[in-house]
Design a protein around this motif. Structure first.
Motif, short mmCIF file in Angstrom:
data_model
loop_
_atom_site.label_atom_id
_atom_site.label_comp_id
_atom_site.label_asym_id
_atom_site.label_seq_id
_atom_site.Cartn_x
_atom_site.Cartn_y
_atom_site.Cartn_z
N LEU A 199 0.90 -1.10 0.08
CA LEU A 199 -0.04 -0.08 0.02
C LEU A 199 0.83 1.30 0.24
N ALA A 200 1.87 1.15 0.67
CA ALA A 200 2.92 2.30 0.98
C ALA A 200 3.42 2.61 -0.61
N ALA A 201 3.85 1.49 -1.32
CA ALA A 201 4.41 1.65 -2.51
C ALA A 201 3.29 2.41 -3.59
N ILE A 202 1.99 2.03 -3.49
CA ILE A 202 1.06 2.47 -4.49
C ILE A 202 0.69 3.93 -4.32
N LEU A 203 0.64 4.32 -2.98
CA LEU A 203 0.36 5.63 -2.35
C LEU A 203 1.58 6.48 -2.92
N ASN A 204 2.70 6.09 -2.81
CA ASN A 204 4.13 6.64 -3.31
C ASN A 204 3.91 6.93 -4.72
N ALA A 205 3.13 6.15 -5.62
CA ALA A 205 3.11 6.46 -7.00
C ALA A 205 2.40 7.58 -7.18
N THR A 206 1.68 8.34 -6.29
CA THR A 206 1.34 9.49 -6.79
C THR A 206 2.11 10.91 -6.78
N THR A 207 3.32 10.63 -6.58
CA THR A 207 4.42 11.63 -6.77
C THR A 207 4.26 12.52 -8.01
N PRO A 208 4.08 11.74 -9.20
CA PRO A 208 3.80 12.65 -10.59
C PRO A 208 2.59 13.57 -10.48
N VAL A 209 1.61 12.96 -9.78
CA VAL A 209 0.38 13.85 -9.71
C VAL A 209 0.69 15.10 -9.13
N PHE A 210 1.41 15.14 -7.89
CA PHE A 210 1.76 16.43 -7.19
C PHE A 210 2.64 16.96 -8.07
N GLN A 261 -1.14 6.21 6.10
CA GLN A 261 -1.42 6.52 4.61
C GLN A 261 -0.99 7.97 4.29
N PHE A 262 -1.44 8.82 5.43
CA PHE A 262 -1.11 10.43 5.24
C PHE A 262 0.30 10.58 5.04
N ALA A 263 0.99 9.88 6.02
CA ALA A 263 2.47 10.04 5.95
C ALA A 263 3.23 9.82 4.78
N VAL A 264 2.74 8.81 3.95
CA VAL A 264 3.30 8.33 2.82
C VAL A 264 2.99 9.37 1.60
N LEU A 265 1.66 9.75 1.90
CA LEU A 265 1.20 10.84 0.67
C LEU A 265 1.96 12.09 0.88
N LEU A 266 2.43 12.43 2.19
CA LEU A 266 3.17 13.78 2.54
C LEU A 266 4.57 13.43 1.70
N ALA A 267 5.09 12.26 1.84
CA ALA A 267 6.38 11.76 1.48
C ALA A 267 6.32 11.80 -0.28
N ALA A 268 5.27 11.58 -0.89
CA ALA A 268 5.14 11.74 -2.17
C ALA A 268 5.23 13.14 -2.72
N PHE A 269 4.48 14.05 -1.95
CA PHE A 269 4.54 15.62 -2.01
C PHE A 269 5.76 15.99 -1.82
N SER A 270 6.46 15.40 -1.01
CA SER A 270 8.05 15.98 -0.62
C SER A 270 9.01 15.62 -1.79
N TYR A 271 8.66 14.30 -2.56
CA TYR A 271 9.57 13.84 -3.69
C TYR A 271 9.13 14.87 -4.89
N ALA A 272 7.86 15.10 -4.90
CA ALA A 272 7.65 16.21 -6.32
C ALA A 272 8.19 17.46 -5.95
N CYS A 273 8.28 17.88 -4.88
CA CYS A 273 9.06 19.29 -4.48
C CYS A 273 10.53 19.20 -4.94
N ALA A 274 11.17 18.10 -4.31
CA ALA A 274 12.55 17.72 -4.94
C ALA A 274 12.73 17.72 -6.37
#
Length: 294
Positions: free
Chosen positions: A94-105, A153-166
């Motif tokens: 589930l963490a990997a799937i949520l992390n896949a939202t990085t390009p969306v952000f 779940q929210f923590a992993v979504l925040l991680a995806a947002f941080s990756y997008a900022c990076a």
């Protein structure tokens, strides 16, 4: 995309997909910040050594190191810590799937923060579809209060947002050799992580077994050091748009490892949410839509 580029892309997806599996194993005996510190220290040693063997020198100017520290925070410290903590409460798949939202952000941030990557119709549709996918994955549990699973779940979504900022911030490192940029970034992360981990978690009190230490070694050397070298190499030979394809592949290896090795179970909303996110990523990528003239 050449055959070589495809093979490297698949290998990168396996290394990054495997990181969720390795994190799950290390968390059996180690706390989240300790896992992150071990991961980046190992990667920093490996990448710095590799850079020197290539004949490169790590920059010493204060300006460049400020940028390394910011990039290290956005691309490593924040997301690595959030994902490691989140996986205490949710499965690796589930963490990997949520992390896949990085390009969306990423496409939303790029629209507001860059002049050359504005939202098109297909990208906007992709963003909407991606967020619907997240809503399906998270489900109605969040409506009944902030439970640990929801926070994970929210923590992993925040991680995806941080990756997008990076991804936006990392444009400034285009002139640096890949090994130098990667070594500086993870070294900066290690410098910041060390005092946090020593104060908050006292890692010397842990008693990890050989399985946890082996997973940490694989996490640092394979899923971080080698993965970043592949990342920058693919970026150079195939471009950023083709590199985005790795996002489709990462959850697949994470799902296989999670289900068949860790014994994780998948519910209907996992498949539905993943499908919506993948459709969103296809729309953001745009090439399939262009081929069929959508």
């Amino acid at each position: 995309m050449t055959t070589t580029a495809w093979l490297l892309l698949i290998l990168l997806s396996v290394l990054w997909g495997g990181s969720f599996f390795f994190i799950e194993l290390t968390l059996q005996d180690l706390r989240p910040l300790t896992v992150v510190l071990g991961r980046v220290v190992l990667a920093a040693i490996a990448l710095t050594t590799f850079a020197y063997f290539q004949g490169h020198q790590i920059p010493t100017s204060a300006k460049v190191w400020r940028e390394f520290l910011v990039m290290g925070a956005l691309n490593n410290l924040i997301p690595f810590s959030l994902i490691s903590w989140g996986q205490l409460h949710i499965d690796s798949s589930l963490a990997a799937i949520l992390n896949a939202t990085t390009p969306v952000f990423g496409v939303v941030l790029a629209h507001f923060l860059t002049a050359d990557e504005q939202l098109s119709v297909n990208r906007l549709l992709g963003v909407i579809c991606g967020f619907f996918g997240v809503a399906v994955l998270v489900g109605t549990e969040v409506l009944s209060g902030l439970q640990l699973k929801g926070l994970g779940q929210f923590a992993v979504l925040l991680a995806a947002f941080s990756y997008a900022c990076a991804g936006i911030y990392g444009r400034r490192f285009r002139q640096l050799p890949a090994a130098v940029a990667a070594a500086g970034m993870v070294s900066g992360t290690a410098i910041m992580m060390a005092p946090l981990t020593l104060v908050l978690e006292r890692p010397w009190t842990a008693n990890p077994d050989w399985a946890s230490m082996s997973a940490l070694l694989a996490l640092g050397l394979f899923s971080t050091a080698i993965a970043y070298l592949l990342y920058f190499h693919i970026l150079a030979i195939a471009g950023a748009t083709n590199l985005l394809l790795v996002t489709f592949l990462i959850p697949l290896s994470a799902l296989l490892l999670g289900v068949f090795v860790l014994g994780e179970s998948l519910e209907w909303n996992t498949f539905a949410g993943m499908a919506l996110i993948f459709v969103g990523l296809i729309a953001i990528d745009g090439r399939l839509f262009a081929r069929f003239k959508f």
